[in-house]
Design a protein around this motif. Structure first.
Motif, mmCIF file in Angstrom:
data_model
loop_
_atom_site.group_PDB
_atom_site.id
_atom_site.type_symbol
_atom_site.label_atom_id
_atom_site.label_comp_id
_atom_site.label_asym_id
_atom_site.label_seq_id
_atom_site.Cartn_x
_atom_site.Cartn_y
_atom_site.Cartn_z
ATOM 1 N N UNK B 84 -43.521 122.116 74.492
ATOM 2 C CA UNK B 84 -43.011 123.059 75.500
ATOM 3 C C UNK B 84 -42.287 124.233 74.848
ATOM 4 N N UNK B 87 -44.810 126.565 73.679
ATOM 5 C CA UNK B 87 -45.406 127.301 74.802
ATOM 6 C C UNK B 87 -44.503 128.438 75.273
ATOM 7 N N UNK B 88 -43.174 128.196 75.158
ATOM 8 C CA UNK B 88 -42.216 129.207 75.604
ATOM 9 C C UNK B 88 -41.834 130.190 74.500
ATOM 10 N N UNK B 179 -46.808 131.396 71.597
ATOM 11 C CA UNK B 179 -47.131 131.072 73.001
ATOM 12 C C UNK B 179 -48.587 131.380 73.342
#
Lengths: 98, 212
Positions: B84, B87-88, B179
């Motif tokens: 995560x 992804x960010x 990302x």
């Protein structure tokens, strides 16, 4: 362009982790309850539940691409054949264990 | 940060990432069959020799197995948090979560190594130093053969996973993951959580049989 469009909130993963730990504690507890022949059914049932949580959330079966379900299911589909046919063999074998 | 282009056979980075994920799922399907067959063998032997398996299972070190399942479950959480963070675009968090995952994996191997030492001290290692306890006769050694096939195989998978995590840390340092494209980390995450799942099934097979 991202490989995963969105991800779940971190809190959901933490809750899933808590559930997994509680299920583990419960599983250890069942070993001391004297469940007899039902013991392995309960214990491996709990293990399967934990595996499902990990597959769906931590391994992101939930979410795109949905084609992942086919690929993930294939392993268990063939495992079903392996277990089914092998069980047929051992269940009908005479004199086992020799 | 490097400029990102899909490999020549893909139209987009998204397609490339999805293909990589599906490739890992195919590998996981073969691993499911691999460990599935091993666990089936366990069931056959346990069904044939229930008393011996229960007696031998009492000699396993429950606290080691329990601590280790806790370590692996937590490492699956830290791995998904690392993905995560990737992804960010939170690179610092990504590195911390990956290091935490690696630390938990190393702790698992440490506990496992200590447990093998205890097993050795208890003369439970087939072919090397094994003494059959009267209650385990005649087939208790079968349980230990399963134990010493399954647990090193699992540990080998975990060590490969640790190598992959350190490789990811190196790629993060090089600025390979962003990302826009972090599929390599997602693929490693799939592998890591699968290795965790294998331990979830080995745990009741090894440590919970014969405790009641």
């Amino acid at each position: 362009m991202k490989t995963s469009a969105t991800h779940e909130p971190a809190l959901l993963y933490v809750i899933a982790w808590l559930v997994l730990v509680l299920l583990t504690a419960f599983n250890i507890g069942t070993a001391f309850l004297g469940l007899g022949v039902y013991g392995p059914v309960v214990q491996f049932g709990i293990a399967a539940t934990q595996a499902a949580i990990i597959f769906i959330l931590f391994m992101r079966l939930k979410g795109p691409p949905s084609l992942k379900w086919i690929f993930a299911g294939a392993g268990f589909f063939w495992l079903l054949f392996l277990y089914g046919l092998s069980t047929t063999d051992y269940a009908t074998r005479q004199g086992w264990p020799s | 940060m490097r400029s990102l282009h899909p490999e020549i056979q893909y139209a987009t980075l998204s397609q490339q990432g999805e293909t990589a994920q599906l490739g890992m799922w195919v590998f996981i399907a073969t691993e499911t069959l691999f460990f599935g067959a091993l666990i089936f063998t366990y069931f056959v032997c346990r069904d044939a020799y229930p008393k011996e398996f229960a007696e031998a299972g009492k000699d396993t070190v429950l606290w080691c197995g329990s601590v280790n399942i806790g370590l692996l479950l937590t490492s699956s959480l830290t791995m998904v948090l690392a993905i995560d963070a990737a992804a960010d675009g939170r690179r610092r968090h990504l590195r911390y979560w990956l290091l935490a995952t690696a630390a938990l994996g190393i702790a698992f191997v440490g506990v496992k190594g200590f447990e093998w030492y205890l097993d050795f001290a208890h003369h439970d290692v087939p072919s090397i130093d094994f003494i059959l306890k009267p209650a385990e006769a005649p087939a208790g050694e079968l349980f230990w053969v399963f134990y010493f096939v399954a647990t090193p195989l699992h540990a080998l998978h975990l060590l490969i996973g640790l190598g992959l995590i350190f490789y990811m840390l190196w790629r993060v340092r090089r600025g390979d993951l962003s990302p826009a494209y972090f599929a390599p980390l997602e693929v490693v995450g799939l592998y890591w959580s699968f290795v965790d799942t294998v331990w979830i099934f080995l745990f009741p097979a090894i440590y919970l049989v014969g405790r009641s």
